[in-house]
Design a protein around this motif. Sequence first.
Motif, short mmCIF file in Angstrom:
data_model
loop_
_atom_site.label_atom_id
_atom_site.label_comp_id
_atom_site.label_asym_id
_atom_site.label_seq_id
_atom_site.Cartn_x
_atom_site.Cartn_y
_atom_site.Cartn_z
N ILE A 8 2.62 -29.34 5.28
CA ILE A 8 3.29 -29.40 6.58
C ILE A 8 3.18 -28.06 7.29
O ILE A 8 3.39 -27.00 6.69
N GLN A 9 2.84 -28.10 8.58
CA GLN A 9 2.71 -26.89 9.38
C GLN A 9 3.76 -26.90 10.49
O GLN A 9 4.08 -27.96 11.04
N THR A 10 4.29 -25.72 10.82
CA THR A 10 5.32 -25.63 11.86
C THR A 10 5.02 -24.47 12.81
O THR A 10 4.32 -23.52 12.47
N TYR A 11 5.55 -24.61 14.01
CA TYR A 11 5.53 -23.53 15.00
C TYR A 11 6.88 -23.54 15.69
O TYR A 11 7.42 -24.59 16.02
N HIS A 12 7.46 -22.37 15.93
CA HIS A 12 8.76 -22.25 16.57
C HIS A 12 8.60 -21.82 18.02
O HIS A 12 7.98 -20.79 18.31
N LEU B 208 11.07 -29.01 3.83
CA LEU B 208 10.39 -30.03 4.62
C LEU B 208 9.54 -30.97 3.78
O LEU B 208 9.43 -32.16 4.08
N GLU B 209 8.94 -30.46 2.72
CA GLU B 209 8.04 -31.29 1.91
C GLU B 209 8.79 -32.45 1.24
O GLU B 209 8.18 -33.45 0.87
N LEU C 296 10.74 -37.30 7.15
CA LEU C 296 9.29 -37.14 7.16
C LEU C 296 8.62 -38.09 6.19
O LEU C 296 7.51 -38.60 6.46
N GLU C 297 9.28 -38.35 5.08
CA GLU C 297 8.75 -39.33 4.12
C GLU C 297 8.70 -40.71 4.73
O GLU C 297 7.80 -41.50 4.42
N GLN C 298 9.67 -41.02 5.60
CA GLN C 298 9.67 -42.32 6.28
C GLN C 298 8.39 -42.49 7.10
O GLN C 298 7.76 -43.55 7.08
N PHE C 299 8.03 -41.44 7.82
CA PHE C 299 6.78 -41.50 8.60
C PHE C 299 5.58 -41.70 7.68
O PHE C 299 4.73 -42.57 7.91
N LYS C 300 5.49 -40.89 6.65
CA LYS C 300 4.33 -40.96 5.76
C LYS C 300 4.21 -42.33 5.10
O LYS C 300 3.12 -42.91 5.02
N ASN C 301 5.33 -42.86 4.63
CA ASN C 301 5.31 -44.15 3.95
C ASN C 301 4.90 -45.28 4.88
O ASN C 301 4.28 -46.25 4.46
N ASN C 302 5.27 -45.17 6.16
CA ASN C 302 4.98 -46.24 7.10
C ASN C 302 3.53 -46.24 7.58
O ASN C 302 3.10 -47.22 8.21
N PHE C 303 2.81 -45.15 7.30
CA PHE C 303 1.44 -45.08 7.81
C PHE C 303 0.43 -44.74 6.73
O PHE C 303 -0.57 -44.07 6.97
N ARG C 304 0.70 -45.24 5.53
CA ARG C 304 -0.24 -45.03 4.43
C ARG C 304 -1.56 -45.77 4.67
O ARG C 304 -2.59 -45.44 4.07
N ASN C 305 -1.52 -46.78 5.53
CA ASN C 305 -2.75 -47.50 5.87
C ASN C 305 -3.63 -46.72 6.85
O ASN C 305 -4.72 -47.17 7.20
N TYR C 306 -3.11 -45.60 7.32
CA TYR C 306 -3.88 -44.72 8.22
C TYR C 306 -3.95 -43.34 7.57
O TYR C 306 -3.34 -42.37 8.05
N PRO C 307 -4.70 -43.21 6.50
CA PRO C 307 -4.66 -41.98 5.69
C PRO C 307 -5.17 -40.74 6.41
O PRO C 307 -4.85 -39.63 6.01
#
Length: 551
Positions: free
Chosen positions: A358-362, A292-293, A298-309
């Motif tokens: 990253i945290q997950t729950y099933h 996942l890391e 997931l990288e797409q999400f992180k890259n698009n919101f670097r202005n909201y750290p």
Amino acid sequence: MYKYVIYAIISGLLLAFGWPTQGFPILLFFGFVPLLFAENKISQIKDLKRKGLKIFGLSYLAFIIWNAIGIWWLHYAQEYNADGELQNSWISYLFPVIANSLLMSIVFQLFHWVKFKAGNFYGLLFLPAIWMSFEKFHLNWEMTWPWFNLGNGFSNYHQWIQWYEFTGTFGGTLWILVGNIIVFYFLYAFINTKKTEFRNKLIIYTTLWIAIPIGISYWIYNSYEEKGNEITAMVLQPELNPYTEKYAKDPFQIVDGLIQLTHQNITPEVQFVVAPETAFPGPGPGLNMDKLESDFLLEQFKNNFRNYPQMTFVSGVELMRFYPYEKLATPTATKYGNSDTWVDVTNSAIQFNQKDTIQTYHKSKLVVGVEHFPYMKVLKPLLGDLMLNFGGTVRTHVTQEERSVFRNSFNDAVIAPIICYESIYGEYTTGYVKNGANVLFIMTNDSWWGNTDGHRELLQFGNIRAIETRRDIVRSANSGVSAFINQKGDIISSLGYEKEGALTGKAKLNDKITFYTKHGDYLARIGLLLSGILLGYTIVLQIMNFRKKRN
């Protein structure tokens, strides 16, 4: 016998028309009464043969009417026919109606047997005890279907049940059943004696039994002060048709849609963005839970919101664990397509931001037949692909024993990541709270049945969890209703069904533990103990009577 059939029909209709979301729950206090009259009258007919079978048939008629009307919307679930066209799935509707009515009738038959053999007092004491035991059992076995647990019947009138923070839904079940017994006892006495004192007691005791808990609840409701610091969250409602879009669109399109929806609505104060159950990746394989890391989506999400750290994203997601050889696979793994690879599948929640791991729950309360093949080792050799032919599954999603909670480095929120069907389970939800959760995030995709009572009932049943735990709820639903719910069960704001968009609101972080959270379904456990004692007493009584007859 015909008049007793009418009694059973009346019982079924009273229970059905007292059920959410369209029903009026006062009717539930009278729903069992005609059936109790029928059972009592038939038990007194000396020369009548097969009394038990007749009572079983009448109870089955009453309960199948209740179940059939109560979940009429379930047949709107879709399946593909032989021509590859979507059609309504009647098997998805008929199986739970038939099976659940059968289980209820078995419970009522046990009540009749104890009452007939041990006497009226023990029988009427046994009824609420065995019914609560049945509901508790229905919460925990592999074919769990607690939709008709009686305590859910007040979900549309949450101001009446603020005391659920002490009892949970089993308090409502006990309230209804004892109310029915009070009405039956005094109405039967009045009909047989014509004495006005029994009529007066019927009116007074019934009114007090219903009114006093409602009055106490309103007092709690009006005096309760919400607790905790506030967070700001935004819930996404992408409004993807679960049959034609959600699992057909390209994963990159789905993720891009979530990113755009977030950008269009986000403000600097938003600390959490919440997306619905299995919001991505859509069709094809789920995300590799062991990588996942480095996952590209997931990288797409992180890259698009670097202005909201300091913004944290919480979402439903489908995950997979891959096994290169069958020998390495777990019992729940299945072959992936035509390859030699085996996979475990999870319906999961995920939390990630710019800083934390990253945290997950099933998801661990699975929908029978869709996410879960019950008693697979026994039933799969017998049924083969029968469930698959009916639109179900021949595999079981992976679950987990403990309820995970999500923490982050930026604020004090400890999130309970509740996924869809799990929001029906009271004591199960307290597991998150006991692990530290101070707010409930519900991620759901309950648009399988269209714009019917299905998604509205699931919303309201989930709202009971707010009262039981005194936790705010942040709810993201694929097609609605997404909502913010406070600790009293009030829907503060919502985004209507089939409306694409986002909703921003506040949620409080409450660390206080309610009596119900601490003690769980204690009423059901008392009921189980009492039903065991009464059943044992009746069996011993029968053995003693048998020995007397022999001597």
